[in-house]
Write a protein that holds these residues in place. Structure first.
Motif, PDB file in Angstrom:
ATOM      1  N   PHE A  40      57.289  -6.294 -29.628  1.00  0.00           N
ATOM      2  CA  PHE A  40      57.158  -7.677 -30.092  1.00  0.00           C
ATOM      3  C   PHE A  40      56.003  -8.306 -29.324  1.00  0.00           C
ATOM      4  CE2 PHE A  40      61.404  -6.326 -30.972  1.00  0.00           C
ATOM      5  CZ  PHE A  40      61.688  -6.882 -32.209  1.00  0.00           C
ATOM      6  N   ILE A  41      55.102  -8.904 -30.053  1.00  0.00           N
ATOM      7  CA  ILE A  41      53.887  -9.443 -29.418  1.00  0.00           C
ATOM      8  C   ILE A  41      53.704 -10.895 -29.819  1.00  0.00           C
ATOM      9  CG2 ILE A  41      51.372  -9.224 -29.263  1.00  0.00           C
ATOM     10  CD1 ILE A  41      51.723  -6.280 -30.070  1.00  0.00           C
ATOM     11  N   LYS A  42      53.355 -11.744 -28.836  1.00  0.00           N
ATOM     12  CA  LYS A  42      52.931 -13.096 -29.223  1.00  0.00           C
ATOM     13  C   LYS A  42      51.536 -13.356 -28.672  1.00  0.00           C
ATOM     14  CE  LYS A  42      55.077 -15.572 -25.412  1.00  0.00           C
ATOM     15  NZ  LYS A  42      56.134 -16.400 -24.913  1.00  0.00           N
ATOM     16  N   VAL A  43      50.754 -14.047 -29.483  1.00  0.00           N
ATOM     17  CA  VAL A  43      49.364 -14.376 -29.138  1.00  0.00           C
ATOM     18  C   VAL A  43      49.265 -15.894 -29.175  1.00  0.00           C
ATOM     19  CG1 VAL A  43      46.954 -14.112 -29.844  1.00  0.00           C
ATOM     20  CG2 VAL A  43      48.563 -12.223 -30.171  1.00  0.00           C
ATOM     21  N   VAL A  44      49.045 -16.494 -27.990  1.00  0.00           N
ATOM     22  CA  VAL A  44      49.154 -17.954 -27.889  1.00  0.00           C
ATOM     23  C   VAL A  44      47.903 -18.549 -27.253  1.00  0.00           C
ATOM     24  CG1 VAL A  44      50.582 -19.852 -27.050  1.00  0.00           C
ATOM     25  CG2 VAL A  44      51.640 -17.655 -27.569  1.00  0.00           C
ATOM     26  N   SER A  45      47.313 -19.532 -27.908  1.00  0.00           N
ATOM     27  CA  SER A  45      46.120 -20.201 -27.374  1.00  0.00           C
ATOM     28  C   SER A  45      46.546 -21.363 -26.466  1.00  0.00           C
ATOM     29  CB  SER A  45      45.250 -20.697 -28.520  1.00  0.00           C
ATOM     30  OG  SER A  45      45.867 -21.785 -29.143  1.00  0.00           O
ATOM     31  N   PRO A  46      45.608 -21.940 -25.697  1.00  0.00           N
ATOM     32  CA  PRO A  46      45.983 -23.015 -24.768  1.00  0.00           C
ATOM     33  C   PRO A  46      46.605 -24.221 -25.488  1.00  0.00           C
ATOM     34  CG  PRO A  46      43.706 -22.327 -24.417  1.00  0.00           C
ATOM     35  CD  PRO A  46      44.176 -21.640 -25.645  1.00  0.00           C
ATOM     36  N   ALA A  47      47.511 -24.903 -24.780  1.00  0.00           N
ATOM     37  CA  ALA A  47      48.158 -26.090 -25.349  1.00  0.00           C
ATOM     38  C   ALA A  47      47.183 -27.257 -25.327  1.00  0.00           C
ATOM     39  CB  ALA A  47      49.404 -26.432 -24.544  1.00  0.00           C
ATOM     40  N   ARG A  48      47.306 -28.143 -26.313  1.00  0.00           N
ATOM     41  CA  ARG A  48      46.433 -29.322 -26.359  1.00  0.00           C
ATOM     42  C   ARG A  48      47.156 -30.458 -27.066  1.00  0.00           C
ATOM     43  NH1 ARG A  48      42.482 -28.508 -31.330  1.00  0.00           N
ATOM     44  NH2 ARG A  48      44.144 -28.286 -32.809  1.00  0.00           N
ATOM     45  N   ASN A  49      46.503 -31.595 -27.170  1.00  0.00           N
ATOM     46  CA  ASN A  49      47.131 -32.752 -27.809  1.00  0.00           C
ATOM     47  C   ASN A  49      46.519 -33.004 -29.181  1.00  0.00           C
ATOM     48  OD1 ASN A  49      48.335 -32.879 -25.347  1.00  0.00           O
ATOM     49  ND2 ASN A  49      47.226 -34.698 -24.657  1.00  0.00           N
ATOM     50  N   GLU A  63      41.058 -19.626 -23.389  1.00  0.00           N
ATOM     51  CA  GLU A  63      41.693 -18.351 -23.092  1.00  0.00           C
ATOM     52  C   GLU A  63      43.026 -18.199 -23.816  1.00  0.00           C
ATOM     53  OE1 GLU A  63      42.915 -16.581 -18.920  1.00  0.00           O
ATOM     54  OE2 GLU A  63      40.760 -16.513 -19.361  1.00  0.00           O
ATOM     55  N   THR A  64      43.113 -17.214 -24.681  1.00  0.00           N
ATOM     56  CA  THR A  64      44.327 -16.963 -25.453  1.00  0.00           C
ATOM     57  C   THR A  64      45.119 -15.837 -24.798  1.00  0.00           C
ATOM     58  OG1 THR A  64      43.368 -17.742 -27.506  1.00  0.00           O
ATOM     59  CG2 THR A  64      45.167 -16.173 -27.697  1.00  0.00           C
ATOM     60  N   LEU A  65      46.411 -16.090 -24.609  1.00  0.00           N
ATOM     61  CA  LEU A  65      47.262 -15.155 -23.889  1.00  0.00           C
ATOM     62  C   LEU A  65      47.973 -14.208 -24.855  1.00  0.00           C
ATOM     63  CD1 LEU A  65      48.228 -14.622 -20.955  1.00  0.00           C
ATOM     64  CD2 LEU A  65      50.232 -16.008 -21.504  1.00  0.00           C
ATOM     65  N   VAL A  66      47.927 -12.931 -24.528  1.00  0.00           N
ATOM     66  CA  VAL A  66      48.624 -11.921 -25.327  1.00  0.00           C
ATOM     67  C   VAL A  66      49.796 -11.405 -24.498  1.00  0.00           C
ATOM     68  CG1 VAL A  66      48.435  -9.654 -26.411  1.00  0.00           C
ATOM     69  CG2 VAL A  66      46.480 -11.219 -26.441  1.00  0.00           C
ATOM     70  N   SER A  67      51.032 -11.535 -25.017  1.00  0.00           N
ATOM     71  CA  SER A  67      52.201 -11.006 -24.305  1.00  0.00           C
ATOM     72  C   SER A  67      52.853  -9.937 -25.158  1.00  0.00           C
ATOM     73  CB  SER A  67      53.225 -12.110 -24.035  1.00  0.00           C
ATOM     74  OG  SER A  67      52.592 -13.233 -23.480  1.00  0.00           O
ATOM     75  N   VAL A  68      53.036  -8.776 -24.552  1.00  0.00           N
ATOM     76  CA  VAL A  68      53.651  -7.654 -25.272  1.00  0.00           C
ATOM     77  C   VAL A  68      55.017  -7.360 -24.646  1.00  0.00           C
ATOM     78  CG1 VAL A  68      53.456  -5.201 -25.829  1.00  0.00           C
ATOM     79  CG2 VAL A  68      51.425  -6.651 -25.839  1.00  0.00           C
ATOM     80  N   TYR A  69      56.057  -7.295 -25.481  1.00  0.00           N
ATOM     81  CA  TYR A  69      57.397  -6.978 -24.983  1.00  0.00           C
ATOM     82  C   TYR A  69      57.853  -5.670 -25.606  1.00  0.00           C
ATOM     83  CZ  TYR A  69      57.332 -11.921 -23.798  1.00  0.00           C
ATOM     84  OH  TYR A  69      56.981 -13.149 -23.304  1.00  0.00           O
ATOM     85  N   ALA A  70      58.355  -4.784 -24.761  1.00  0.00           N
ATOM     86  CA  ALA A  70      58.993  -3.568 -25.272  1.00  0.00           C
ATOM     87  C   ALA A  70      60.493  -3.816 -25.209  1.00  0.00           C
ATOM     88  CB  ALA A  70      58.627  -2.383 -24.396  1.00  0.00           C
ATOM     89  N   VAL A  71      61.152  -3.687 -26.370  1.00  0.00           N
ATOM     90  CA  VAL A  71      62.556  -4.077 -26.434  1.00  0.00           C
ATOM     91  C   VAL A  71      63.421  -2.928 -26.942  1.00  0.00           C
ATOM     92  CG1 VAL A  71      64.198  -5.718 -27.435  1.00  0.00           C
ATOM     93  CG2 VAL A  71      61.876  -6.460 -26.890  1.00  0.00           C
ATOM     94  N   ASP A  72      64.536  -2.746 -26.275  1.00  0.00           N
ATOM     95  CA  ASP A  72      65.583  -1.842 -26.765  1.00  0.00           C
ATOM     96  C   ASP A  72      66.507  -2.708 -27.614  1.00  0.00           C
ATOM     97  OD1 ASP A  72      67.742  -0.285 -27.226  1.00  0.00           O
ATOM     98  OD2 ASP A  72      68.122   0.237 -25.118  1.00  0.00           O
ATOM     99  N   VAL A  73      66.244  -2.732 -28.914  1.00  0.00           N
ATOM    100  CA  VAL A  73      66.937  -3.691 -29.778  1.00  0.00           C
ATOM    101  C   VAL A  73      68.436  -3.416 -29.844  1.00  0.00           C
ATOM    102  CG1 VAL A  73      67.095  -4.583 -32.135  1.00  0.00           C
ATOM    103  CG2 VAL A  73      64.861  -4.120 -31.132  1.00  0.00           C
ATOM    104  N   ALA A  74      68.797  -2.119 -29.865  1.00  0.00           N
ATOM    105  CA  ALA A  74      70.216  -1.762 -29.993  1.00  0.00           C
ATOM    106  C   ALA A  74      71.044  -2.348 -28.851  1.00  0.00           C
ATOM    107  CB  ALA A  74      70.355  -0.256 -30.036  1.00  0.00           C
TER     108      ALA A  74
END
Lengths: 288, 303
Positions: free
Chosen positions: A67-76, A199-210
Motif C-alpha cells: 500500500f503506497i501513499k504519495v502526499v505533497s506538502p500541506a497548504r492553505n 517535496e512530495t513524500l512517498v510512503s510504502v507499507y508492506a502489509v500482511d492483510v490476513a
C-alpha cells in the motif's frame, strides 16, 4: 535545449538506479525489509510541462501486500460558499481550509477494503481520504463571524475541495495498480500538469492483510520545482510585487504601442498599394 | 501549442488564449469598455484559478486600451482634454469608493444590495439605449448622433465652463469632475471597470458623438486598468505575466480591428449593439442570482 539534456540525463540516471536494484536484487540484510526507489527524484516544471510519470520501485517481504501513499506538502486554500439570501443566490461565506495537501494519491496491490479499519487509519490509506480530512482545519468567515469548523462541520468544504482535486487527478485511489513479482514491486505515479510544487513524500507499507499487521515501511520523496522562465516568474511574483507589477504594466503598454505602430504601418502599406483610390485617405473626415 | 502558466499552475493552449484576448480586445476597440466582465468568467471556465483570472485580465486591459486609444486617437476620436478631467474625478471617486466598500462591508449584507442595484442599473441603461438607438435607426434620417447634440443641459450650466473642441461640446469642468467622481465611485462599489457607465454618460448626458465617446472612454479605462493591475500585484500576487502576455497580444490586435470596425458602423448601430451587450451582462447576472448554482462551494475569495 540544454535543460532538456540535463533533464534526460537525470532521468536516465534515476532509471539506471532502479534497474540496478531490480537486476541485482536487494542486499541480503534488507531482503526481509521494505525499500523504495523513486525516479526521477526531481521534476522540472518548465513552460513545456504537460505532466510526468514518476516510477516507484522497491522490495517488500515475499507474500505481503503493498500500500503506497504519495502526499505533497500541506497548504492553505480559500473557498467561497454560495447560499440563498431571500430568493437570491449569493456568496454567503468565505472559508480557508488549512493544511490540505494538493496531491494525495494511493496505490495498492490489493483492495483497500480488505484491510481492517484500524490499519487503514494508521496508514492513511482509504477511499475517503479520511487522513486528510482529520488533519485539516476549516476557518469560515460569514458576515463578521469567524467559525472554526472541526470534523463533520467542515465536511461540505472538504468534500468540494477533494472532489475538485479528484477531477484534476491530483487525488486518486488506484487499487491493484501496484505490480508485484516475487518480493519486488513497481508502480507508476502519474503527475498531472497542475502538479504540486515542493517535496512530495512517498510512503510504502508492506502489509500482511490476513493477520492485519504492518510488516514494514519505507519512505522516500521527490520534488517538483519550477525551472527556467516558470521559476523566474513564480519567484518574482511572490517576492517582488512592486517590480513585477511595474514590469507587467510596462509590457502591456509596450505591447499596445508596438501593435498600434504595426497596424499603422500595415495601413500605410495598404494605402500605398492602392494609391489609385484617393478616398481611402479621407478616413478622418468620415467620422462625425 | 500548449503552454504551462507559471502562476496559474495550469497548462493551456496558447492559441486559445490569444483568441480569447482578441475577442475581448475587439469589444474594447468597438465600445471603449475593458472587457473584464467577459474575460474573467471565460478564463475560469477553461481552468484558470479565479484569483489569477481576475488579476491577469486587468493587465490585458492595459494593452487593449493603449492600442485602442492610439487607433482612435489617430483619427481624432479621443478627447484627451475631456478624458483627463474625467480621470481626475474618477481617481478621487475610486479612492472614496474603496473606503466606502470597507465601511459598508462591516455593516452587513452589502454585496447583496450592490448586486441588485447593479442589475437594475444595467437593465435601465441597456433598455434605454436599446430603445433610443432603435428609434434612431428606424428614422433613418440624418446620419445621426445621440439625441439633440450640443443643446445645453443642466450639466452644462454649472460654472467654469470650458469648450472641448475635439468633442465639440461646451461643458463645466465641475460637472465633468463630478461625473468622473461618480463613475469612479460606482466602479469601486460594483467591482467593475467604468466602461459600462462611462459610455452612456458621455453619449447621453454630455452629448459627445458616439465614436468620440468610445475613444475617450477607452482612454480613461487605461488609467483605471493600470491602477488595478498595480494593486493586484501588490496585494494578491496573482498576476500571471505569461497568461497576461498571451491575452494582451491578442487584445491589442483585437482593439485595433475593433477601432477600425467601429468607423464602418453607424453610430446608432454601435449604440444598439452596445445596449444588447449591456442587457446580456444584465441577464447573466440575474441568472446567477436567481438560478441555483451547479456547485455551492467554489475556489477563490479569501482575504
Amino acid at each position: 535545449m540544454h535543460f532538456k539534456t540535463i533533464k534526460a540525463f537525470r532521468y536516465l540516471l534515476g532509471l539506471l538506479t532502479v534497474l540496478l536494484t531490480f537486476a541485482g536484487g536487494a542486499p541480503p540484510a534488507l531482503a526481509a525489509g521494505v525499500t523504495v526507489a523513486v525516479a526521477p527524484k526531481e521534476i522540472d516544471v518548465g513552460l513545456d510541462f504537460r505532466g510526468q510519470a514518476v516510477e516507484l520501485t522497491g522490495t517488500v517481504p515475499e507474500g505481503s501486500d503493498v500500500f503506497i501513499k504519495v502526499v505533497s506538502p500541506a497548504r492553505n486554500v480559500n473557498l467561497t460558499r454560495k447560499g440563498k439570501a431571500g430568493f437570491l443566490w449569493m456568496n454567503v461565506a468565505q472559508a480557508e481550509v488549512e493544511g490540505i495537501p494538493k496531491m494525495y494519491q494511493i496505490f495498492s496491490s490489493r483492495k483497500i477494503n480488505d484491510l481492517p479499519a484500524g490499519l487503514r487509519a494508521e496508514m492513511g490509506v482509504d477511499q475517503n481520504f479520511q487522513a486528510v480530512r482529520d488533519a485539516c482545519r476549516v476557518k469560515e468567515i460569514s458576515g463578521n463571524q469567524l467559525r472554526l469548523l472541526a470534523g463533520d462541520a467542515g465536511k461540505e468544504y472538504l468534500d468540494a475541495l477533494i472532489n475538485l482535486y479528484q477531477r484534476d487527478n491530483l487525488y486518486a485511489v488506484r487499487e491493484n495498480a501496484v505490480q508485484k513479482s516475487g518480493n519486488r514491486f513497481r508502480v507508476s505515479v502519474p503527475l498531472p500538469a497542475s502538479v504540486a510544487f515542493g517535496e512530495t513524500l512517498v510512503s510504502v507499507y508492506a502489509v500482511d492483510v490476513a493477520n492485519g499487521k504492518i510488516l514494514g515501511e519505507a519512505k522516500n520523496n521527490f520534488a517538483a520545482r519550477p525551472v527556467g522562465l516558470v521559476g523566474l516568474e513564480r519567484a518574482m511574483a511572490k517576492t517582488n510585487g512592486p517590480l513585477y507589477g511595474i514590469l507587467a504594466i510596462y509590457i502591456a503598454l509596450a505591447a499596445g504601442l508596438v501593435i498600434d505602430l504595426l497596424f499603422n504601418y500595415l495601413n500605410k502599406l495598404f494605402r500605398l498599394f492602392r494609391k489609385a483610390a484617393p478616398q481611402s485617405s479621407q478616413e478622418a473626415l468620415e467620422i462625425h | 501549442m500548449s503552454i504551462f502558466l507559471p502562476v496559474a499552475g495550469v497548462q493551456l493552449s496558447a492559441y486559445l488564449l490569444l483568441g480569447l484576448g482578441g475577442m475581448v480586445g475587439l469589444l474594447s476597440g468597438l465600445f471603449g469598455v475593458g472587457g473584464g466582465f467577459l474575460l474573467t468568467p471565460l478564463l475560469m471556465m477553461i481552468g484558470v484559478p479565479p484569483a489569477v483570472a481576475a488579476a491577469s485580465d486587468t493587465n490585458q486591459i492595459v494593452a487593449a486600451s493603449v492600442s485602442g486609444t492610439l487607433a482612435h486617437g489617430r483619427v481624432g476620436n479621443v478627447d484627451f482634454k475631456l478624458g483627463l478631467v474625467m480621470i481626475v474625478g474618477g481617481l478621487l471617486g475610486g479612492t472614496v469608493g474603496t473606503n466606502l466598500v470597507r465601511l459598508l462591508r462591516q455593516l452587513g449584507n452589502f454585496d447583496f444590495a450592490i448586486k441588485i442595484i447593479y442589475v437594475v442599473m444595467l437593465l435601465g441603461v441597456g433598455a434605454f439605449m436599446f430603445q433610443e438607438s432603435l428609434q434612431a435607426l428606424r428614422k433613418k434620417s440624418v446620419p445621426g448622433e445621440a439625441p439633440e447634440p450640443g443643446r445645453p443641459g443642466l450639466l452644462q450650466r454649472l460654472p467654469l465652463e470650458v469648450y472641448f473642441p475635439t468633442s465639440g461640446i461646451k461643458c463645466s469642468v465641475l460637472a465633468l469632475l463630478g461625473l468622473g467622481f461618480l463613475i469612479g465611485l460606482l466602479a469601486a462599489l460594483m467591482g467593475v471597470g467604468g466602461g459600462f457607465i462611462m459610455l452612456p454618460i458621455m453619449i447621453y448626458l454630455l452629448r459627445i458623438p458616439t465614436l468620440k465617446a468610445v475613444g475617450t472612454s477607452l482612454f480613461t479605462v487605461l488609467f483605471t486598468a493600470i491602477n488595478v493591475t498595480m494593486s493586484q500585484t501588490l496585494i494578491n500576487q496573482t498576476v500571471d505575466l505569461l497568461l497576461a502576455l498571451l491575452l494582451l497580444l491578442g487584445s491589442a490586435v483585437g482593439a485595433q480591428i475593433g477601432a477600425r470596425l467601429g468607423r464602418l458602423l453607424k453610430a446608432e448601430q454601435l449604440r444598439i449593439i452596445f445596449s444588447l451587450i449591456v442587457l446580456g451582462v444584465m441577464v447573466k447576472m440575474a441568472h446567477d442570482l436567481l438560478v441555483a448554482p451547479a456547485s455551492l462551494i467554489v475556489p477563490g475569495g479569501g482575504h
